[in-house]
Design an enzyme around this catalytic site. Structure first.
Site, mmCIF file in Angstrom:
data_model
loop_
_atom_site.group_PDB
_atom_site.id
_atom_site.type_symbol
_atom_site.label_atom_id
_atom_site.label_comp_id
_atom_site.label_asym_id
_atom_site.label_seq_id
_atom_site.Cartn_x
_atom_site.Cartn_y
_atom_site.Cartn_z
ATOM 1 N N GLY A 123 36.035 35.077 42.614
ATOM 2 C CA GLY A 123 35.210 33.917 42.276
ATOM 3 C C GLY A 123 33.778 34.266 41.912
ATOM 4 N N GLU A 144 39.946 34.282 51.670
ATOM 5 C CA GLU A 144 39.347 32.994 52.032
ATOM 6 C C GLU A 144 39.982 32.426 53.305
ATOM 7 O OE1 GLU A 144 39.690 31.009 48.231
ATOM 8 O OE2 GLU A 144 38.240 32.412 47.394
ATOM 9 N N ASN A 204 46.555 30.790 41.721
ATOM 10 C CA ASN A 204 46.157 30.248 43.018
ATOM 11 C C ASN A 204 45.165 29.108 42.786
ATOM 12 O OD1 ASN A 204 45.221 29.766 45.599
ATOM 13 N ND2 ASN A 204 44.211 31.749 45.850
ATOM 14 N N SER A 237 38.391 37.564 39.650
ATOM 15 C CA SER A 237 37.713 37.291 38.374
ATOM 16 C C SER A 237 38.481 37.793 37.154
ATOM 17 C CB SER A 237 36.285 37.857 38.388
ATOM 18 O OG SER A 237 35.526 37.204 39.384
ATOM 19 N N HIS A 243 44.974 35.909 52.304
ATOM 20 C CA HIS A 243 43.913 35.766 51.301
ATOM 21 C C HIS A 243 42.551 35.853 52.005
ATOM 22 C CE1 HIS A 243 41.290 34.149 48.242
ATOM 23 N NE2 HIS A 243 42.241 34.395 47.365
ATOM 24 N N LYS A 282 43.959 27.037 44.880
ATOM 25 C CA LYS A 282 43.055 26.793 46.019
ATOM 26 C C LYS A 282 42.994 25.278 46.320
ATOM 27 C CE LYS A 282 40.872 31.096 44.906
ATOM 28 N NZ LYS A 282 39.698 31.954 44.891
ATOM 29 N N GLU A 316 42.800 42.582 46.064
ATOM 30 C CA GLU A 316 41.739 41.625 45.740
ATOM 31 C C GLU A 316 40.441 42.049 46.413
ATOM 32 O OE1 GLU A 316 43.245 37.623 44.302
ATOM 33 O OE2 GLU A 316 42.891 37.451 46.434
HETATM 34 P P1 PGA Z 1 39.298 34.248 41.055
HETATM 35 O O1 PGA Z 1 40.142 34.139 42.415
HETATM 36 O O2 PGA Z 1 40.266 34.593 39.963
HETATM 37 O O3 PGA Z 1 38.667 32.901 40.887
HETATM 38 O O4 PGA Z 1 38.307 35.347 41.261
HETATM 39 C C1 PGA Z 1 41.175 35.046 42.708
HETATM 40 C C2 PGA Z 1 41.788 34.711 44.040
HETATM 41 O O5 PGA Z 1 41.101 34.204 44.921
HETATM 42 O O6 PGA Z 1 42.982 34.936 44.261
#
Ligand code: PGA
Length: 273
Positions: free
Chosen positions: A190, A107, A9, A229, A105, A11, A184
């Site tokens: 993140g 976000e 992803n 992460s 997601h 983003k 998740e």
């Molecule tokens: P990350 O993000 O691996 O940077 O923690 C995962 C995600 O948002 O799908």
């Protein structure tokens, strides 16, 4: 048998030129990995999917068409067409060769949360998007996970069960066979603070059991990947768990070496069912 899936992803990162170079590098390294695995008798050991910003879909399609890599978008509209400024429909994505779409997601959820929408309403929106994706032949990757506050209050299973129940109610459990879930935990995204492999396993197994109450065959066959992460150092341990079928990778998917190491860890997963 469940084939591991590693999804990158991206983003809202990187300009178009460096994104094209990253994609070409990922493709090249993934092909090397595939031929190495094939020599080892492990051909088609995993699926890899990339989720670039939607405005890069044309270039993504040009670069990846004819390869074994898949691609998709980070979101899809809950509606088929009409006056929905800024939205992109599932049928439009079909025109760009997408196979997958990320739905729900955290976000994206945050954007609605600022409008103080009830979580149950958000789950209903996810269900509508899921309906749109599946009816246009796209495989939804439905993101699901608890916030730090819910985690601290021990509400992980409650949060997850609520969304699973809404989805099963809206389309029935059989339809979930065409779905991928991404567990998740919001507190792990993140932050560099990944869930432990044991925690991920427990939650994934809870999800499978909850679905199995409706349909044991579907529960056994659908893929549940972990996100939050994941990096080149922790991927193998997380993927070694029996109910973890790969990963949804954010930050580390922007680095070709790290991403390919994560793909390699998934391909070597010891206990695929
Ligand atoms: P990350 O993000 O691996 O940077 O923690 C995962 C995600 O948002 O799908």
């Amino acid at each position: 048998m469940r084939k591991p899936l590693v999804a990158g992803n991206w983003k809202m990162n990187n300009p178009i030129e460096s994104s094209k170079i990253l994609l070409e590098n990922i493709l090249h390294q993934a092909e090397l990995l595939e031929s190495m695995l094939a020599k080892d008798g492990k051909a088609s050991a995993l699926d890899i999917a990339i989720f670039p910003p939607s405005v890069y879909l044309k270039e993504t399609q040009e670069i990846l068409t004819g390869s074994s890599l898949h691609w998709g978008t980070q979101n899809v509209s809950a509606y088929d067409e009409g006056a929905y400024t800024g939205e992109i429909s599932a049928s439009m994505l079909q025109g760009f060769g997408c196979d997958y779409v990320l739905i729900g997601h955290s976000e994206r959820r945050c954007i609605y949360e600022t409008l103080e929408l009830d979580q149950f309403v958000l789950d209903k929106i996810v269900a509508q998007k899921y309906e749109m994706a599946t009816s246009h032949g796209l495989t939804p990757i439905i993101c699901i996970g608890e916030t730090e506050e819910d985690y601290a209050k021990g509400k992980t299973e409650e949060v997850i069960a609520r969304l699973l129940d809404v989805l099963i109610e809206s389309k029935g459990s059989k339809a979930l066979a065409q779905t991928v879930f991404a567990y998740e935990p919001v507190w792990a995204i993140g932050t560099g603070k990944s869930a432990t492999p044991e925690w991920a396993q427990d939650v994934h197994s809870f999800m499978r059991e909850r679905i199995a109450k409706h349909d044991a065959t579907t529960a056994e066959s659908l893929r549940i990947i972990y996100g939050g992460s994941v990096n080149a150092n922790n991927a193998a341990a997380i993927f070694s768990k029996p109910d973890v079928d790969g990963g949804l990778i954010g930050g580390a998917s922007l680095d070709v070496d790290k991403f390919i190491q994560i793909c390699f860890a998934a391909a070597l997963k010891p206990n695929k069912i």
